[in-house]
Design a protein around this motif. Structure first.
Motif, PDB file in Angstrom:
ATOM      1  N   LEU A 250       0.829  -1.202   0.000  1.00 32.51           N
ATOM      2  CA  LEU A 250       0.000   0.000   0.000  1.00 32.51           C
ATOM      3  C   LEU A 250       0.864   1.253   0.000  1.00 32.51           C
ATOM      4  O   LEU A 250       0.588   2.218  -0.733  1.00 32.51           O
ATOM      5  CB  LEU A 250      -0.917   0.005   1.218  1.00 32.51           C
ATOM      6  CG  LEU A 250      -1.766   1.269   1.408  1.00 32.51           C
ATOM      7  CD1 LEU A 250      -2.752   1.433   0.274  1.00 32.51           C
ATOM      8  CD2 LEU A 250      -2.493   1.238   2.761  1.00 32.51           C
ATOM      9  N   ALA A 251       1.912   1.253   0.821  1.00 33.46           N
ATOM     10  CA  ALA A 251       2.799   2.418   0.887  1.00 33.46           C
ATOM     11  C   ALA A 251       3.436   2.696  -0.476  1.00 33.46           C
ATOM     12  O   ALA A 251       3.567   3.856  -0.891  1.00 33.46           O
ATOM     13  CB  ALA A 251       3.876   2.196   1.945  1.00 33.46           C
ATOM     14  N   THR A 252       3.829   1.648  -1.177  1.00 30.14           N
ATOM     15  CA  THR A 252       4.440   1.818  -2.502  1.00 30.14           C
ATOM     16  C   THR A 252       3.442   2.387  -3.495  1.00 30.14           C
ATOM     17  O   THR A 252       3.771   3.305  -4.270  1.00 30.14           O
ATOM     18  CB  THR A 252       4.985   0.467  -3.002  1.00 30.14           C
ATOM     19  OG1 THR A 252       5.987   0.003  -2.099  1.00 30.14           O
ATOM     20  CG2 THR A 252       5.610   0.613  -4.385  1.00 30.14           C
ATOM     21  N   ILE A 253       2.225   1.892  -3.474  1.00 28.81           N
ATOM     22  CA  ILE A 253       1.190   2.414  -4.378  1.00 28.81           C
ATOM     23  C   ILE A 253       0.949   3.889  -4.132  1.00 28.81           C
ATOM     24  O   ILE A 253       0.856   4.704  -5.064  1.00 28.81           O
ATOM     25  CB  ILE A 253      -0.117   1.601  -4.203  1.00 28.81           C
ATOM     26  CG1 ILE A 253       0.057   0.188  -4.763  1.00 28.81           C
ATOM     27  CG2 ILE A 253      -1.292   2.306  -4.885  1.00 28.81           C
ATOM     28  CD1 ILE A 253      -1.071  -0.751  -4.398  1.00 28.81           C
ATOM     29  N   ARG A 254       0.876   4.271  -2.870  1.00 20.59           N
ATOM     30  CA  ARG A 254       0.607   5.672  -2.547  1.00 20.59           C
ATOM     31  C   ARG A 254       1.817   6.555  -2.854  1.00 20.59           C
ATOM     32  O   ARG A 254       1.665   7.693  -3.312  1.00 20.59           O
ATOM     33  CB  ARG A 254       0.152   5.792  -1.085  1.00 20.59           C
ATOM     34  CG  ARG A 254      -1.214   5.170  -0.889  1.00 20.59           C
ATOM     35  CD  ARG A 254      -1.829   5.417   0.480  1.00 20.59           C
ATOM     36  NE  ARG A 254      -3.254   5.059   0.449  1.00 20.59           N
ATOM     37  CZ  ARG A 254      -4.093   5.186   1.454  1.00 20.59           C
ATOM     38  NH1 ARG A 254      -3.659   5.673   2.621  1.00 20.59           N
ATOM     39  NH2 ARG A 254      -5.362   4.855   1.326  1.00 20.59           N
ATOM     40  N   MET A 255       3.023   6.051  -2.622  1.00 24.18           N
ATOM     41  CA  MET A 255       4.213   6.814  -2.979  1.00 24.18           C
ATOM     42  C   MET A 255       4.273   7.025  -4.492  1.00 24.18           C
ATOM     43  O   MET A 255       4.599   8.130  -4.965  1.00 24.18           O
ATOM     44  CB  MET A 255       5.456   6.067  -2.498  1.00 24.18           C
ATOM     45  CG  MET A 255       6.765   6.834  -2.711  1.00 24.18           C
ATOM     46  SD  MET A 255       6.981   8.220  -1.574  1.00 24.18           S
ATOM     47  CE  MET A 255       7.381   9.558  -2.710  1.00 24.18           C
ATOM     48  N   GLN A 256       3.937   6.009  -5.248  1.00 22.63           N
ATOM     49  CA  GLN A 256       3.938   6.135  -6.706  1.00 22.63           C
ATOM     50  C   GLN A 256       2.899   7.149  -7.169  1.00 22.63           C
ATOM     51  O   GLN A 256       3.160   7.910  -8.120  1.00 22.63           O
ATOM     52  CB  GLN A 256       3.682   4.769  -7.342  1.00 22.63           C
ATOM     53  CG  GLN A 256       4.868   3.820  -7.226  1.00 22.63           C
ATOM     54  CD  GLN A 256       4.548   2.415  -7.699  1.00 22.63           C
ATOM     55  OE1 GLN A 256       3.419   1.947  -7.600  1.00 22.63           O
ATOM     56  NE2 GLN A 256       5.568   1.712  -8.201  1.00 22.63           N
ATOM     57  N   ALA A 257       1.748   7.191  -6.503  1.00 26.99           N
ATOM     58  CA  ALA A 257       0.729   8.174  -6.864  1.00 26.99           C
ATOM     59  C   ALA A 257       1.234   9.593  -6.632  1.00 26.99           C
ATOM     60  O   ALA A 257       1.025  10.498  -7.462  1.00 26.99           O
ATOM     61  CB  ALA A 257      -0.542   7.926  -6.060  1.00 26.99           C
ATOM     62  N   LEU A 258       1.925   9.807  -5.498  1.00 26.49           N
ATOM     63  CA  LEU A 258       2.475  11.135  -5.214  1.00 26.49           C
ATOM     64  C   LEU A 258       3.567  11.490  -6.224  1.00 26.49           C
ATOM     65  O   LEU A 258       3.659  12.644  -6.670  1.00 26.49           O
ATOM     66  CB  LEU A 258       3.037  11.163  -3.798  1.00 26.49           C
ATOM     67  CG  LEU A 258       3.488  12.537  -3.280  1.00 26.49           C
ATOM     68  CD1 LEU A 258       2.303  13.488  -3.171  1.00 26.49           C
ATOM     69  CD2 LEU A 258       4.179  12.406  -1.925  1.00 26.49           C
ATOM     70  N   LEU A 259       4.380  10.516  -6.601  1.00 29.03           N
ATOM     71  CA  LEU A 259       5.420  10.768  -7.594  1.00 29.03           C
ATOM     72  C   LEU A 259       4.822  11.211  -8.919  1.00 29.03           C
ATOM     73  O   LEU A 259       5.323  12.127  -9.589  1.00 29.03           O
ATOM     74  CB  LEU A 259       6.271   9.510  -7.781  1.00 29.03           C
ATOM     75  CG  LEU A 259       7.192   9.128  -6.610  1.00 29.03           C
ATOM     76  CD1 LEU A 259       7.785   7.749  -6.846  1.00 29.03           C
ATOM     77  CD2 LEU A 259       8.288  10.160  -6.433  1.00 29.03           C
ATOM     78  N   LYS A 260       3.735  10.573  -9.331  1.00 20.67           N
ATOM     79  CA  LYS A 260       3.110  10.919 -10.615  1.00 20.67           C
ATOM     80  C   LYS A 260       2.590  12.354 -10.606  1.00 20.67           C
ATOM     81  O   LYS A 260       2.699  13.064 -11.598  1.00 20.67           O
ATOM     82  CB  LYS A 260       1.980   9.945 -10.925  1.00 20.67           C
ATOM     83  CG  LYS A 260       2.479   8.568 -11.359  1.00 20.67           C
ATOM     84  CD  LYS A 260       1.327   7.646 -11.727  1.00 20.67           C
ATOM     85  CE  LYS A 260       1.868   6.287 -12.177  1.00 20.67           C
ATOM     86  NZ  LYS A 260       0.766   5.362 -12.545  1.00 20.67           N
TER      87      LYS A 260
END
Length: 387
Positions: free
Chosen positions: A372-382
């Motif tokens: 979950l943390a990775t998915i949310r970090m990737q969303a912020l990166l985008k």
């Protein structure tokens, strides 16, 4: 594996550690009093004019986070600088926060300890030119807290910093407030690295001279003072100060850089805790305090030591923006459903900072659900143009 920004303006692949410290209730009572100072989040659909208007608080997410802390055995410091007092959260919002939180706490099965910040921010600083007006403003907020059955923390006041004329003014106002309080209070010495408007608090820019003023107040009213929180990020100063406290008065460390050593103590004295970083690292903090209570100092330091680089990153200069890192970790860990803060404070830190917080949290075992943390970090990166 995830590609993360660096402070060298580049992207580097990062492989997650795979370790997680899962939150749980403590197995024994702590031997230190521990308050975590909690943040607040906004209702993304309800916010209007976030830089100038009153915030629209997301009460479900905000209160859910408090239950998360209580369920791990931690106390709560409510409506403090971590909750953006003076940085997007006005007194009317803080008052509602205190009242809602205390209703939740009073109904909670663990009967958690909650201390709430009383200040003078219901009035503009320029209206509080008289010491009697400052004291009256404090007392209004103290009454709200006591009516809700919370413990009072007398926060540092920008009005006092601006209009007090030397130590005697501080002694006069604080003596009146302490005498008025129904129960023992916690004093709060917040350094100007957290709020530049508080420079020279207690009537001196010299810390040693300021300490003399505070100790005068504490020694005079020790029976009505539970303790003092010191947030100066100076371990040596805190150790010297706590050694001078009268018996029964606690030193609550607010040092988010040196908390493991200060809480463990020097063999003669130790600090209790009232820390913003505890909200970000609560599983490690609670289980380290449990280990300390069990006499397992090795485990205590194993849990706390990796969190220090994380805390120093979250509290880096400008230190006053540390709240963003705490809310970010709560979002990564699924404790709240979004990352929107009053005053748009989530924009106060750069994407390289959030990437570093992600790395350091993972190394500390503080990503409870790495996927979950990775998915949310990737969303912020985008959002920041990093694919």
């Amino acid at each position: 594996m995830i590609n993360l920004p660096t402070y060298q303006n580049s992207l580097e692949p990062y492989k997650l550690s795979g370790k997680s410290i899962l939150p749980r209730p403590p197995e024994v009572n702590f031997t230190r009093t521990a308050f975590a100072a909690a943040h607040v989040v906004s209702n993304p659909l309800g916010e209007r004019d976030p830089w100038n208007g009153r915030p629209s608080i997301d009460w479900d997410n905000t209160l859910q986070f408090r239950h998360y802390l209580w369920n791990q055995g931690l106390g709560l410091a409510e409506a403090m600088d971590t909750a953006q007092r003076g940085m997007g959260v006005d007194w009317q919002t803080a008052k509602e926060l205190i009242e809602r939180t205390m209703r939740e706490a009073n109904a909670h099965p663990h009967n958690p300890r909650v201390a709430c910040g009383a200040g003078t921010d219901q009035y503009p600083v320029d209206e509080l030119t008289d010491l009697n007006k400052i004291a009256a403003a404090y007392m209004e907020q103290m009454e709200t807290i006591e009516t809700a059955r919370g413990q009072v923390i007398i926060m540092a006041s920008r009005a006092m910093a601006k209009y007090a004329r030397g130590p005697d003014n501080y002694i006069s106002v604080y003596s009146k407030l302490i005498s008025q309080a129904m129960e023992p209070v916690i004093l709060h010495w917040l350094g100007d690295m957290f709020d530049p408007a508080l420079k020279g608090y207690w009537g001196h820019e010299n810390v040693t001279k300021a300490s003399e003023t505070v100790l005068n107040i504490i020694n005079t009213h020790s029976e009505k003072i539970d303790g003092i929180k010191i947030s100066l990020l100076d371990q040596g100063m805190e150790e010297r100060f706590r050694a001078q406290l009268p018996e029964g008065v606690k030193l609550y460390t607010g040092d988010d850089f040196n908390y493991p050593q200060l809480i463990a103590g020097d063999g003669e004295n130790f600090s209790d805790a009232l820390l913003g970083i505890f909200a970000a690292i609560s599983p490690a903090a609670a289980q380290a305090l449990e280990a300390l209570a069990q006499g397992n100092l090795t485990r205590y330091h194993e849990l706390f030591s990796p969190t220090v680089p994380l805390s120093r990153e979250i509290f880096k200069a400008p230190t006053r923006y540390y709240k963003a890192g705490i809310a970010f970790l709560a979002w990564l860990n699924g404790i709240q459903s979004h990352f929107v803060m009053p005053f748009g404070l989530q924009s106060s830190r750069e994407i390289a900072h959030y990437a570093e917080v992600f790395r350091l949290a993972d190394k500390s075992g503080l990503l409870a659900n790495p996927d979950l943390a990775t998915i949310r970090m990737q969303a912020l990166l985008k959002i920041h143009g990093v694919d």
